[in-house]
Each structure stands twice: as C-alpha cells, then as structure tokens.
Design a protein around this motif. Structure first.
Motif, PDB file in Angstrom:
ATOM      1  N   PHE A   1     -54.244 -22.347  37.359  1.00 32.08           N
ATOM      2  CA  PHE A   1     -53.145 -22.850  36.523  1.00 32.08           C
ATOM      3  C   PHE A   1     -52.390 -23.999  37.212  1.00 32.08           C
ATOM      4  O   PHE A   1     -52.204 -23.989  38.424  1.00 32.08           O
ATOM      5  CB  PHE A   1     -52.156 -21.718  36.205  1.00 32.08           C
ATOM      6  N   ASP A   2     -51.933 -24.943  36.399  1.00 30.13           N
ATOM      7  CA  ASP A   2     -51.073 -26.012  36.929  1.00 30.13           C
ATOM      8  C   ASP A   2     -49.623 -25.546  36.972  1.00 30.13           C
ATOM      9  O   ASP A   2     -48.843 -25.976  37.817  1.00 30.13           O
ATOM     10  CB  ASP A   2     -51.193 -27.252  36.034  1.00 30.13           C
ATOM     11  N   SER A   3     -49.261 -24.664  36.037  1.00 30.86           N
ATOM     12  CA  SER A   3     -47.892 -24.126  35.997  1.00 30.86           C
ATOM     13  C   SER A   3     -47.942 -22.648  35.642  1.00 30.86           C
ATOM     14  O   SER A   3     -48.706 -22.260  34.748  1.00 30.86           O
ATOM     15  CB  SER A   3     -47.054 -24.806  34.910  1.00 30.86           C
ATOM     16  N   ILE A   4     -47.113 -21.876  36.336  1.00 32.89           N
ATOM     17  CA  ILE A   4     -46.915 -20.468  35.967  1.00 32.89           C
ATOM     18  C   ILE A   4     -45.420 -20.280  35.731  1.00 32.89           C
ATOM     19  O   ILE A   4     -44.598 -20.615  36.599  1.00 32.89           O
ATOM     20  CB  ILE A   4     -47.410 -19.514  37.081  1.00 32.89           C
ATOM     21  N   LEU A   5     -45.085 -19.771  34.543  1.00 32.08           N
ATOM     22  CA  LEU A   5     -43.674 -19.559  34.188  1.00 32.08           C
ATOM     23  C   LEU A   5     -43.450 -18.066  34.027  1.00 32.08           C
ATOM     24  O   LEU A   5     -44.106 -17.437  33.185  1.00 32.08           O
ATOM     25  CB  LEU A   5     -43.341 -20.261  32.863  1.00 32.08           C
ATOM     26  N   LEU A   6     -42.557 -17.510  34.813  1.00 29.05           N
ATOM     27  CA  LEU A   6     -42.325 -16.068  34.760  1.00 29.05           C
ATOM     28  C   LEU A   6     -40.930 -15.747  34.241  1.00 29.05           C
ATOM     29  O   LEU A   6     -39.922 -16.182  34.814  1.00 29.05           O
ATOM     30  CB  LEU A   6     -42.453 -15.449  36.161  1.00 29.05           C
ATOM     31  N   ASP A   7     -40.895 -14.995  33.159  1.00 31.31           N
ATOM     32  CA  ASP A   7     -39.636 -14.449  32.637  1.00 31.31           C
ATOM     33  C   ASP A   7     -39.992 -13.093  32.045  1.00 31.31           C
ATOM     34  O   ASP A   7     -40.147 -12.956  30.831  1.00 31.31           O
ATOM     35  CB  ASP A   7     -39.041 -15.393  31.585  1.00 31.31           C
ATOM     36  N   VAL A   8     -40.162 -12.107  32.926  1.00 31.55           N
ATOM     37  CA  VAL A   8     -40.589 -10.790  32.448  1.00 31.55           C
ATOM     38  C   VAL A   8     -39.516  -9.717  32.623  1.00 31.55           C
ATOM     39  O   VAL A   8     -39.619  -8.637  32.052  1.00 31.55           O
ATOM     40  CB  VAL A   8     -41.918 -10.330  33.115  1.00 31.55           C
ATOM     41  N   ASP A   9     -38.506 -10.022  33.453  1.00 25.58           N
ATOM     42  CA  ASP A   9     -37.385  -9.096  33.637  1.00 25.58           C
ATOM     43  C   ASP A   9     -36.109  -9.921  33.452  1.00 25.58           C
ATOM     44  O   ASP A   9     -36.165 -10.997  32.884  1.00 25.58           O
ATOM     45  CB  ASP A   9     -37.467  -8.482  35.042  1.00 25.58           C
ATOM     46  N   ASN A  10     -35.009  -9.467  33.994  1.00 28.09           N
ATOM     47  CA  ASN A  10     -33.817 -10.307  33.895  1.00 28.09           C
ATOM     48  C   ASN A  10     -33.575 -11.074  35.181  1.00 28.09           C
ATOM     49  O   ASN A  10     -32.481 -11.539  35.462  1.00 28.09           O
ATOM     50  CB  ASN A  10     -32.596  -9.466  33.516  1.00 28.09           C
ATOM     51  N   GLY A  11     -34.623 -11.227  35.979  1.00 28.09           N
ATOM     52  CA  GLY A  11     -34.557 -11.900  37.272  1.00 28.09           C
ATOM     53  C   GLY A  11     -35.601 -11.276  38.169  1.00 28.09           C
ATOM     54  O   GLY A  11     -36.367 -10.411  37.718  1.00 28.09           O
ATOM     55  N   PRO A  12     -35.648 -11.671  39.449  1.00 25.69           N
ATOM     56  CA  PRO A  12     -36.689 -11.146  40.331  1.00 25.69           C
ATOM     57  C   PRO A  12     -36.415  -9.718  40.800  1.00 25.69           C
ATOM     58  O   PRO A  12     -36.262  -9.442  42.000  1.00 25.69           O
ATOM     59  CB  PRO A  12     -36.713 -12.156  41.487  1.00 25.69           C
ATOM     60  N   SER A  13     -36.337  -8.825  39.858  1.00 24.69           N
ATOM     61  CA  SER A  13     -36.108  -7.407  40.120  1.00 24.69           C
ATOM     62  C   SER A  13     -36.592  -6.661  38.875  1.00 24.69           C
ATOM     63  O   SER A  13     -36.268  -7.058  37.752  1.00 24.69           O
ATOM     64  CB  SER A  13     -34.611  -7.192  40.342  1.00 24.69           C
ATOM     65  N   ALA A  14     -37.404  -5.605  39.075  1.00 26.51           N
ATOM     66  CA  ALA A  14     -38.051  -4.943  37.934  1.00 26.51           C
ATOM     67  C   ALA A  14     -37.052  -4.384  36.936  1.00 26.51           C
ATOM     68  O   ALA A  14     -36.083  -3.736  37.318  1.00 26.51           O
ATOM     69  CB  ALA A  14     -38.945  -3.819  38.441  1.00 26.51           C
ATOM     70  N   LEU A  15     -37.284  -4.637  35.656  1.00 29.44           N
ATOM     71  CA  LEU A  15     -36.488  -4.020  34.591  1.00 29.44           C
ATOM     72  C   LEU A  15     -37.441  -3.402  33.550  1.00 29.44           C
ATOM     73  O   LEU A  15     -37.346  -2.210  33.249  1.00 29.44           O
ATOM     74  CB  LEU A  15     -35.566  -5.054  33.919  1.00 29.44           C
TER      75      LEU A  15
ATOM     76  N   ALA B   1     -31.173 -14.156  35.553  1.00 25.37           N
ATOM     77  CA  ALA B   1     -29.829 -14.151  34.946  1.00 25.37           C
ATOM     78  C   ALA B   1     -28.777 -14.617  35.947  1.00 25.37           C
ATOM     79  O   ALA B   1     -27.706 -15.079  35.558  1.00 25.37           O
ATOM     80  CB  ALA B   1     -29.503 -12.754  34.448  1.00 25.37           C
ATOM     81  N   GLY B   2     -29.061 -14.494  37.243  1.00 26.87           N
ATOM     82  CA  GLY B   2     -28.096 -14.906  38.269  1.00 26.87           C
ATOM     83  C   GLY B   2     -28.812 -15.115  39.582  1.00 26.87           C
ATOM     84  O   GLY B   2     -30.027 -14.887  39.683  1.00 26.87           O
ATOM     85  N   PRO B   3     -28.068 -15.535  40.630  1.00 23.03           N
ATOM     86  CA  PRO B   3     -28.700 -15.764  41.925  1.00 23.03           C
ATOM     87  C   PRO B   3     -29.243 -14.466  42.514  1.00 23.03           C
ATOM     88  O   PRO B   3     -28.642 -13.411  42.342  1.00 23.03           O
ATOM     89  CB  PRO B   3     -27.551 -16.303  42.802  1.00 23.03           C
ATOM     90  N   ALA B   4     -30.391 -14.546  43.160  1.00 19.80           N
ATOM     91  CA  ALA B   4     -31.009 -13.366  43.766  1.00 19.80           C
ATOM     92  C   ALA B   4     -31.090 -13.601  45.270  1.00 19.80           C
ATOM     93  O   ALA B   4     -31.804 -14.506  45.732  1.00 19.80           O
ATOM     94  CB  ALA B   4     -32.403 -13.148  43.187  1.00 19.80           C
ATOM     95  N   ALA B   5     -30.334 -12.791  46.019  1.00 19.48           N
ATOM     96  CA  ALA B   5     -30.223 -12.997  47.473  1.00 19.48           C
ATOM     97  C   ALA B   5     -31.599 -12.987  48.132  1.00 19.48           C
ATOM     98  O   ALA B   5     -32.403 -12.088  47.900  1.00 19.48           O
ATOM     99  CB  ALA B   5     -29.352 -11.898  48.074  1.00 19.48           C
ATOM    100  N   GLY B   6     -31.861 -13.999  48.939  1.00 19.02           N
ATOM    101  CA  GLY B   6     -33.084 -14.047  49.749  1.00 19.02           C
ATOM    102  C   GLY B   6     -34.335 -14.496  48.998  1.00 19.02           C
ATOM    103  O   GLY B   6     -35.398 -14.661  49.610  1.00 19.02           O
TER     104      GLY B   6
END
Ligand SMILES: C[S@@+](CC[C@H](N)C(=O)[O-])C[C@H]1O[C@@H](n2cnc3c(N)ncnc32)[C@H](O)[C@@H]1O
Length: 226
Positions: A137-151, A183-188
């Motif tokens: 892939f040239d681009s991968i777009l991820l929006d599967v939770d509300n940020g980088p943490s499982a929901l 949805a907001g900043p994710a530490a680290g």
C-alpha cells in the motif's frame, strides 16, 4: 430534546451490542453503549484522508488501505481526492457495519462510497490484512477505535504497539504513509511511531469546519527504500 431512535441493532460475538441510532438528522454508531462514530462531526475523518493520501493526489495510480468503514466519510474523502487509477481497499471488522452502509440510512451520508468501482471491501481485521500484504500500500489510514487504544475489540490494542506499527510499516511501499485518527493526544505514541521507522507529523484538525474541538491525526512517513 427528542429521544434517540434505535434503527438497527446486532449482537456481535466477541464485541457485544452494536446499535445504529438516530436523533433528528444525526446518526450514531454505538458499541456496548459507547459512541464509535457520529454523523454530526466528520471533518477530522476527512482530514485523515487528505493527510494520508496527499502524495497520491498528483499520481495516477496507487493503493490505499482504509480501516475501518464507520459511516464511510474517510473512504469518500479518499475517493474525492485521488484519480481513477487508485484502488482503495476498505477493511471492516464487522459485517453488520458493511450491511448498514449499503442500506437506506447510512448509504446517503457519504454518497455511497462502496458503490465506487475503485473500492473493494475486505471483511475482517485490518491488522490481518496488513500482515497478509507486504509492501503493498502507498497509504494506510486507520480509524478503528477512538484513538490508539482498543475500543471496538480488545485485539485492536495490538495495532498500536511496536509490533503492530512495524506490521503497518512492512505493509507499506517505499515512501508510504500511515495516518492514524485519535480523539486526543496519546502519550508516547509519536515516539513509538518513530521507533518503527516513521518520520512523524502531528496534525490537530477541527472536528468539524473551522470551529469547535480539535482531534489529532498522527501522520507517519517512511523514507524511500534504495
Ligand atoms: C470510528 S469508525 C470509523 C469512522 C470512519 N473513519 C468514517 O469516516 O466514518 C471505526 C470503524 O472501524 C471498525 N473496526 C474496528 N476494529 C476494526 C479492525 N480491527 N479492523 C477493521 N475494522 C475495524 C468499526 O467496526 C467501525 O466501523
């Protein structure tokens, strides 16, 4: 205030109750009672597509992976900015969401992106799709939770660790882009992306238009392989 009206509901194994509700002209997708997507604000879902596919705009061809479908705003924004030779794969974990997107309530929201001939729906986990497609892939777009943490599903946590992000890097072609909505900043998280070989830019688009709350988009770019 008008009450929410339940339009559709399904009990999904390992995920729990999924509902599609409406109040006036606002539609909301809920998982176990928590909002996963609303039609009220989708500016940042479209910004995800613009940031992740910027390099494809001037190119006639390319491959994009979008995970997941939601209400289809990100997919629509990809289609509206790339040319006819670009192919868009949409990985969606929940078949019910795909069915609802083809139905009368959701299809009109983002102008029926699944009917575009450039789009292919891949049912299942976007993490598995990335594992199965190396340098694809040239681009991968991820929006599967509300940020980088499982929901949506506990296994989604694996997408955001070093191993999951390395899988994403391996699934990208040379010079490719990984963009992740939050949805907001994710530490680290920025540091973790850098550890996996990405040069990172962090964007703060408005949730809708030019006012209101801001969301976060992590844009990771790979260097060109020689
Ligand atoms: C927040 S919505 C996406 C919103 C979308 N960007 C839009 O513009 O409407 C999240 C979607 O990801 C799907 N999803 C969750 N986990 C997934 C996974 N591991 N693989 C693929 N899709 C997933 C959900 O079922 C849901 O349809």
């Amino acid at each position: 205030m008008k009450p929410w009206e339940t339009l559709e509901s399904a009990n999904v194994p390992e995920v729990g109750e999924l509902t599609l509700v409406r109040r006036g002209d606002e539609y909301v997708l809920r998982v176990r009672g928590q909002t996963l997507m609303s039609s009220r604000m989708h500016g940042s879902e479209e910004a995800l597509a613009r940031a992740g596919c910027a390099d494809l705009v001037s190119r006639g061809t390319g491959r994009v992976l979008v995970g997941g479908l939601g209400f289809g705003y990100t997919v629509r924004a990809v289609l509206d900015q790339v040319g006819p030779g670009v192919r868009v794969s949409v990985a969606e974990l929940l078949p019910t969401v795909v069915d609802w997107n083809r139905g009368p309530h959701l299809a009109p929201l983002a102008k029926a992106p699944l009917e575009d001939p450039r789009v292919t729906v891949i049912p299942g986990d976007v993490g598995l799709v990335m594992k199965r497609h190396s340098a694809s892939f040239d681009s991968i777009l991820l929006d599967v939770d509300n940020g980088p943490s499982a929901l949506t599903h506990p296994d989604n946590q694996g997408l955001y660790g070093v191993s999951g992000l390395s899988t994403a890097a391996q699934s990208l072609r040379s010079g490719g882009t990984l963009a992740i909505w939050s949805a907001g900043p994710a530490a680290g998280f920025e540091r973790r992306l850098e550890k996996c070989g990405f040069t990172v830019e962090v964007l703060h688009p408005h949730a809708h238009g030019t006012k209101g709350p801001r969301h976060v988009i992590y844009v990771g770019k790979l260097g060109k392989r020689r």
